[in-house]
Design an enzyme around this catalytic site. Structure first.
Site, PDB file in Angstrom:
ATOM      1  N   GLU A 244      20.336  -4.015   2.143  1.00  0.00           N
ATOM      2  CA  GLU A 244      20.464  -4.523   1.046  1.00  0.00           C
ATOM      3  C   GLU A 244      19.234  -4.318   0.270  1.00  0.00           C
ATOM      4  OE1 GLU A 244      21.735  -8.513  -0.143  1.00  0.00           O
ATOM      5  OE2 GLU A 244      22.904  -7.933   0.603  1.00  0.00           O
TER       6      GLU A 244
ATOM      7  N   HIS B  51      22.752 -10.727  -2.842  1.00  0.00           N
ATOM      8  CA  HIS B  51      22.017 -12.170  -2.343  1.00  0.00           C
ATOM      9  C   HIS B  51      20.594 -12.432  -2.743  1.00  0.00           C
ATOM     10  CE1 HIS B  51      24.729 -10.611   0.594  1.00  0.00           C
ATOM     11  NE2 HIS B  51      25.324 -12.053   0.508  1.00  0.00           N
TER      12      HIS B  51
ATOM     13  N   MET C 119      14.617   5.781   5.652  1.00  0.00           N
ATOM     14  CA  MET C 119      15.579   5.989   7.228  1.00  0.00           C
ATOM     15  C   MET C 119      16.105   7.159   7.332  1.00  0.00           C
ATOM     16  SD  MET C 119      17.530   2.490   6.550  1.00  0.00           S
ATOM     17  CE  MET C 119      18.370   2.214   5.640  1.00  0.00           C
TER      18      MET C 119
ATOM     19  N   GLU D 211      14.706   9.805   7.025  1.00  0.00           N
ATOM     20  CA  GLU D 211      13.514  10.650   7.041  1.00  0.00           C
ATOM     21  C   GLU D 211      13.430  10.754   8.289  1.00  0.00           C
ATOM     22  OE1 GLU D 211      11.814  11.354   2.842  1.00  0.00           O
ATOM     23  OE2 GLU D 211      10.626  10.276   3.801  1.00  0.00           O
ATOM     24  N   ALA D 212      13.532   9.320   8.876  1.00  0.00           N
ATOM     25  CA  ALA D 212      13.082   8.599  10.385  1.00  0.00           C
ATOM     26  C   ALA D 212      14.281   9.292  10.999  1.00  0.00           C
ATOM     27  CB  ALA D 212      12.842   7.633  10.395  1.00  0.00           C
ATOM     28  N   GLY D 213      15.327   9.746  10.774  1.00  0.00           N
ATOM     29  CA  GLY D 213      16.028  10.311  11.818  1.00  0.00           C
ATOM     30  C   GLY D 213      17.397   9.520  12.412  1.00  0.00           C
TER      31      GLY D 213
ATOM     32  N   VAL E 233      22.279   8.337   7.661  1.00  0.00           N
ATOM     33  CA  VAL E 233      22.291   7.668   6.677  1.00  0.00           C
ATOM     34  C   VAL E 233      23.109   8.494   5.776  1.00  0.00           C
ATOM     35  CG1 VAL E 233      21.367   6.968   4.829  1.00  0.00           C
ATOM     36  CG2 VAL E 233      19.762   7.223   6.353  1.00  0.00           C
ATOM     37  N   PRO E 234      24.789   7.862   5.554  1.00  0.00           N
ATOM     38  CA  PRO E 234      25.373   8.780   4.676  1.00  0.00           C
ATOM     39  C   PRO E 234      24.779   9.172   2.877  1.00  0.00           C
ATOM     40  CG  PRO E 234      25.776   6.050   4.649  1.00  0.00           C
ATOM     41  CD  PRO E 234      24.652   6.351   5.302  1.00  0.00           C
TER      42      PRO E 234
END
Lengths: 445, 577
Positions: free
Chosen positions: B207, B249, B268, B270-272, B275-276
């Site tokens: 989130e 939240h 994320m 970029e870290a492999g 991610v959609p």
């Protein structure tokens, strides 16, 4: 939201109320009043003699900083420190009369970005305190990651903000550290620039300050600057946020504290206030924020997480300008609570037609509920449909429903039947359809 | 949870006990499939943990006001591996203290503000997964190959459904909770999943707000996490609103650029991490990654179907069962205790049916001795007299018997209960014999179990002597009897016949028996309060009453009428008012 900003006046009042507990060896006169206009200030002067006797400083108390750079601190008439009660009252009335432009960010003395424009409604008035620059200090505390961090500096005011890296000493504390460990660490980290014979006093004040921050459940507490003259303390400027989840156990300690809307933010509408009031009374959760009341797409989404993905998806697929509201209901609201929530949204939604003559879109969405009875909550929505059917037809509306969870088949069947009976346009989907796919359908239609 | 356990054919319910601080019930009935089971209730967590030491997960359903105290108490008690907390809005400082205390104790905290967690096919806590129909639809009833971690509870369900549709379900899943400070964070759960061979890939739903996702990125970069991760942070909309709008939240509040959903999604990717493009594309991404892993299909296990209509049982029986080949007494077939060859007596039957325990021989022999001792005390006592009068009126055996039995109460036969109660009270409160006598005087009650019409120290009651001798020889020890003897020494010094009588001796020795058998003092107090001691008298004296009734039948005595000269008539003419 757990962390809420409070007024400077309230922050000072809370510290003053517990002063002897945290700062037994220091004195603080607590000479401060909050007023909304000049006559209130004069009224206050009948009880508080210092308002007549001393020269004054006046400034707005509305959660924003950089008041000096915005030209909103009154400390001089002809020369610094000559502001009388009369002058302060006149200045407050003048500043309150018209909307003021306030910049929240500056590069040097140049304002950055667009100003917020709003009325100034709350002012704090205090004695003008002559002091040396060397007597000004900075202190603040907040939680970073899992640790509490105390920031201290031998210099206060604007200088510390502009020279943060060099001038501020940071000390981090684990939540489990004892009073003794904390005190020792603070004593060992008094900023080097604090005068040698003030170091012990500074440490003692910082220890009390940090204890007050923790025990009074502040989420953020800053005094910039405070003036220390021997054992005499003046709190010149304060910023504070409370952890309002602790409210139930701090009612006594905090007293009657107010959580104002930020300057320049639209005042909450009566509808939003009504939902907030209903939310406070129930164990369930009812939330509503109005973003753009004349926009086309309205959401009535169950669940905190689902409401976010609907908003994300609407922004992605339709664009942010089409999204009218953000909100959610969850935690098993009663039929009555859902009806009230739905009526509030339908009422707002049917006040005017879409300027471009299109149908409005109502997204009744939600993930697969864990325990909320879908049929029961939909009963509340159906009752709201019944009350608003004529208005809904008049304004033109397409309703897209997607929901799963306990009793969802009945809920979907009921709402479909009710809409058909009332002559409303509706499309209904269950868990076999991806949660946000109704947004795509609505936008593509 | 019990529906879940039943559905997945778990042999024993996963709920060992419930802490219910208010209310007096000792258990609560719950459905177990179409049947029902009883789950014990306890007043405190300490009591529950002591009674169910094998239970190592605590589900803390207390409100935000008390959830902290409940968790801290449980940590203090120890023995819990995992504590789940559902309350939303625990004061932040308390939540931090609680989470840290748990971390220091090596206890996993799930929550606060969570709907629970699940190991499909094995164990489910709290509401996660929703209804049982949804659980089966979302394939949460058996293990798949995904490890799922979310903040949101509603979206946990939603993702389980998406994963069931687009992949083969999940191997374990945790909704970590929506509050700003939660006990176990994404990385804690993902590291466990990395080390769990049943998990082939992970899905993380983050989130806006906080920096926990960056710890995951670090773990991926450092090679600590090698399994594929699919991730998405919701709340991309927050960028459009500078401040003031709280999306989702309490934990979801971006204080800095790197805390925004967009920045985290970008980092994320970029870290492999997979991610959609948008949340709406997540299902396709899951399908793509899952199919690339070529995971063997999961066999679909048989499940129990929870009946849609269930009826609550009207009666509960915990002592005997007549549903099998042979009826049982507390699990023992009747023949195994009834036949002479078993060596079991009526004392064994009583221990099974009254106390659901196998008492040792010294205790069952004592019970039998008591039954035999109280069986009859002649025709003149009021109960026997009533039974005889009724029998002579032509009533049946059962009618005559109950007339006699109904006489049993505080004055007739009740001394056993009374003696046990008062002597135990005096002993529990360390009253000296003199203090005890004083206390009873103040209560205005003659001491139950003390005094006999004719017997005295010099002319002892042989029944009493027999019981005391038996106890001296066979009981491990007799502290209450020893105390009662000191009281008797004092009362008999005042009056010869104020001896410990047979009722008193039985009541007191019963307490000593239970103490020696290891019952807690509260349990013994309950036995006394519920009239268990009188029950021995009732059982025994029934034998004698039936004897008297049969005697009357045999003798065919006529209807009894009391002689008038034995009644004092003193009837005044009623006044008019």
């Amino acid at each position: 939201m757990a962390q809420k900003a409070i007024r400077e006046y309230d922050a000072k009042s809370i510290l003053a109320k517990h002063w002897d507990q945290y700062f037994p060896n220091f004195t603080y006169a607590y000479e401060t009043v909050m007023v909304q206009n000049g006559s209130e200030l004069k009224e206050a002067a009948k009880e508080k003699a210092w308002l007549n006797e001393k020269r004054l400083v006046a400034k707005p108390d509305m959660l924003f900083g950089k008041r000096g750079k915005n030209g909103l601190v009154l400390f001089r008439d002809q020369k610094p420190g000559d502001v009388t009660l009369e002058k302060a009252a006149a200045w407050i009335d003048e500043k309150a009369k018209e909307k003021q432009e306030v910049y929240f960010a500056f590069d040097g003395d140049t304002p950055v970005g667009a100003p917020s424009v709003d009325y100034l409604t709350h002012f704090v008035v205090e004695p003008f305190t002559p002091h040396e620059q060397a007597e000004e200090y900075y202190i603040s505390a907040t939680c970073v990651g899992d640790e509490d961090v105390l920031y201290m500096s031998a210099e206060g005011g604007m200088e510390v903000e502009e020279g943060w890296e060099e001038k501020v000493t940071e000390v981090s504390f684990k939540i489990t550290e004892s009073e003794e460990e904390i005190a020792e660490k603070i004593r060992a980290n008094v900023p080097a620039d604090v005068a040698e014979n003030d170091k012990a006093n500074f440490a003692e004040f910082a220890i009390g300050f940090f204890r007050a921050y923790r025990e009074l459940n502040f989420a953020y507490l800053e005094i910039n600057p405070f003036v220390m003259q021997g054992n005499k303390i003046e709190l010149l400027d304060m910023v504070a946020k409370l952890d309002d989840t602790a409210g139930f156990m701090m009612a006594e300690a905090w007293g009657d504290v107010e959580y104002p809307t930020a300057f320049g933010m639209e005042e909450k509408s009566p509808e939003v206030l009504a939902i907030e009031e209903a939310d406070a009374k129930t164990g369930a959760s009812l939330k509503l924020t109005l973003l753009k009341p004349d926009a086309r797409i309205w959401t009535m989404v169950a669940g905190g997480g689902a409401s976010v993905v609907y908003a994300d998806t609407i922004a992605d697929l339709a664009g942010i300008d089409d999204l009218a509201n953000y909100g959610e209901y969850s935690g098993g609201p009663t039929t009555g609570e859902t009806k009230f929530y739905a009526e509030t949204i339908l009422d707002l939604m049917t006040r005017q037609k879409d300027p471009q003559g299109r149908d409005k879109i109502l997204i009744i969405g939600g993930a697969i509920a864990n325990f909320t009875d879908v049929a029961k909550t939909f009963t509340g929505i159906i009752q709201a449909f019944e009350a608003y059917a004529d208005k809904m037809k008049e304004v033109g509306m397409k309703i897209y429903v997607r929901r799963g969870g306990p009793n969802y088949e009945k809920g979907l069947k009921d709402i479909k039947e009710a809409a058909d009976r009332l002559g409303l346009w509706i499309d209904v989907y269950g868990p076999e359809t991806h949660v946000t796919d109704i947004v795509r359908m609505a936008v593509e239609a | 949870m019990l529906d879940y356990d039943y559905t997945i054919k778990r042999e024993k319910p996963s709920v060992a006990g419930i802490v219910a601080p208010t209310g007096d019930a000792k258990f609560q009935k719950f459905f177990w499939g179409g049947d029902e089971i009883m789950v014990p209730l306890y007043k405190t967590t300490a009591e529950a943990k002591a009674a169910q030491p094998q239970a190592d997960v605590l589900l803390n359903f207390a409100s935000f006001r008390t959830a902290y105290d409940v968790t801290m108490e449980a940590l203090e008690l120890g023995g819990f591996k995992t504590i789940m907390i559902t309350a939303e809005g625990i004061p932040e400082r308390l939540a931090r203290k609680m989470n840290q205390a748990a971390r220091d104790a090596g206890v996993i905290v799930i929550g606060p503000a969570t709907v629970g967690a699940i190991s499909p096919g094995a164990f489910k806590i709290a509401n996660v997964g929703g209804t049982i129909e949804n659980i089966v639809n979302s394939k949460l009833h058996r293990a798949g190959s995904c490890g799922l971690v979310t903040r949101s509870g509603g979206l946990f369900n939603e993702l389980s459904n998406i994963i069931a549709i687009n992949a083969d379900g999940i191997a374990e899943g945790v909704a970590i909770g929506g509050d700003r400070f939660v006990g176990s964070v994404f990385i804690d759960n993902l590291l466990r999943m990395q080390d769990n061979p049943d998990v082939k890939y992970m899905i993380l739903l983050g989130e806006v707000g906080g920096t926990e996702e960056y710890k995951v990125i670090e773990a991926v970069k450092s090679g600590r996490i090698t399994k594929p991760i699919i991730a998405w942070c919701i709340g991309t909309i927050a960028k459009y609103y500078s401040s003031g709008v709280q999306f989702g939240h309490a934990g979801a509040s971006a204080n800095a650029e790197r805390e925004t959903a967009e920045a985290k999604n970008k980092a994320m990717a970029e870290a492999g991490i997979h991610v959609p493009a948008t949340f709406n594309d997540l299902p396709a991404k899951i399908k793509e990654v899952f199919e690339s892993l070529n995971i063997a299909p999961v066999p679909e296990p048989e499940i129990n179907i929870v009946p849609s209509v269930r009826r609550s049982k009207q009666f509960i029986c915990t002592i005997s069962d007549d549903r099998g080949e042979e009826a049982t007494y507390a699990g023992f077939p009747i023949s195994s205790v009834a036949l002479p060859s078993t060596g079991k007596g009526i004392g064994d039957v009583i221990s099974l049916l009254w106390f659901k325990k196998q008492y040792p021989k010294w205790a069952t022999d004592f019970i039998e001795t008591v039954i035999k001792t109280v069986a009859d005390h002649g025709p003149a006592v009021s109960g026997a007299h009533n039974a005889k009068v009724t029998a002579r009126a032509g009533k049946s055996v059962v009618e005559s018997l109950v007339t006699g039995l109904l006489t049993i109460g505080p004055r007739f036969g009740g001394a056993i209960d009374g003696a046990a109660e008062y002597f135990k009270y005096a002993d529990d409160n360390n009253l000296t014999p003199a203090e005890f006598l004083n206390y009873m005087k103040k209560q205005g009650v003659p001491i139950p179990g003390i005094g006999h019409r004719i017997k005295s120290l010099k002319n002892p009651d042989l029944r009493v002597k027999g019981l005391m001798d038996y106890a001296a020889e066979n009981f491990p020890k007799t502290p209450l009897l020893d105390y009662a003897r000191t009281v008797e020494a004092l009362t008999t010094s005042k009056k010869e016949n104020l001896i410990l009588n047979v009722d008193g001796t039985i009541g007191i020795l019963m307490v000593d028996m239970w103490r020696a058998l290891g019952y807690a003092e509260e349990e013994i107090d309950e036995f006394i309060a519920s009239g268990t001691l009188n029950a021995f008298f009732i059982a025994g004296r029934t034998i004698g009453f039936i004897g008297h009734v049969l005697d009357e039948k045999r003798l065919a005595m006529p209807m009894y009428r009391h002689p008038m000269d034995d009644i004092l008539y003193d009837v005044q003419v009623a006044e008019k008012i």
